[in-house]
Design an enzyme around this catalytic site. Sequence first.
Site, PDB file in Angstrom:
ATOM      1  N   THR A  44       0.820  -1.211   0.000  1.00  0.00           N
ATOM      2  CA  THR A  44       0.000   0.000   0.000  1.00  0.00           C
ATOM      3  C   THR A  44       0.860   1.270   0.000  1.00  0.00           C
ATOM      4  OG1 THR A  44      -1.803  -1.178   1.090  1.00  0.00           O
ATOM      5  CG2 THR A  44      -1.858   1.230   1.211  1.00  0.00           C
ATOM      6  N   GLU A  52       1.280   9.610  -5.702  1.00  0.00           N
ATOM      7  CA  GLU A  52       1.869  10.921  -5.412  1.00  0.00           C
ATOM      8  C   GLU A  52       2.762  11.389  -6.558  1.00  0.00           C
ATOM      9  OE1 GLU A  52       1.254  13.003  -3.008  1.00  0.00           O
ATOM     10  OE2 GLU A  52       0.796  11.929  -1.174  1.00  0.00           O
ATOM     11  N   HIS A  78      -6.901   0.681  -0.847  1.00  0.00           N
ATOM     12  CA  HIS A  78      -6.213  -0.362  -1.608  1.00  0.00           C
ATOM     13  C   HIS A  78      -7.205  -1.512  -1.739  1.00  0.00           C
ATOM     14  CE1 HIS A  78      -2.033  -2.356  -2.298  1.00  0.00           C
ATOM     15  NE2 HIS A  78      -2.915  -2.732  -3.208  1.00  0.00           N
TER      16      HIS A  78
END
Length: 135
Positions: A44, A52, A78
């Site tokens: 994750t 990002e 996730h």
Amino acid sequence: MSAEDSATHRIPLTVGLEASVTEEVRFERTIASYDGKLPPVWATPTMIGLMEVAAARAVQPALAPGQLTVGTEIHVRHLKAVMLGAQVTAHARLTAIGDRFLTFDVEAKNGEEVVGKGQVMRAIVDFNRFVARLA
């Protein structure tokens, strides 16, 4: 157009800017690399990191010289495990612009299967001031 001209001709910072980043799931990008008792599936934190990067790349061409974005807030889920060797793609789309803060819808896919989604927020900062504050 000279290099100097291209540096001063930025695209406008507008809602809708987007970018995608793809990587192969390697062992060092799995949760098992953090803890051998866990399965070798895409971690994750790795998914969030790729999201990002996609968000940062989406707006970088619109920022002034010396500016960049840094992550400030994350709201993602996730949804599915991804095994070693898979190709995963994170996509980010700018959805809101504040004074310094930007909001992105993000999604991660393994092929056509959505494995993660949510929102990330990033702040626009001046690189030199940012680094000076860290020192």
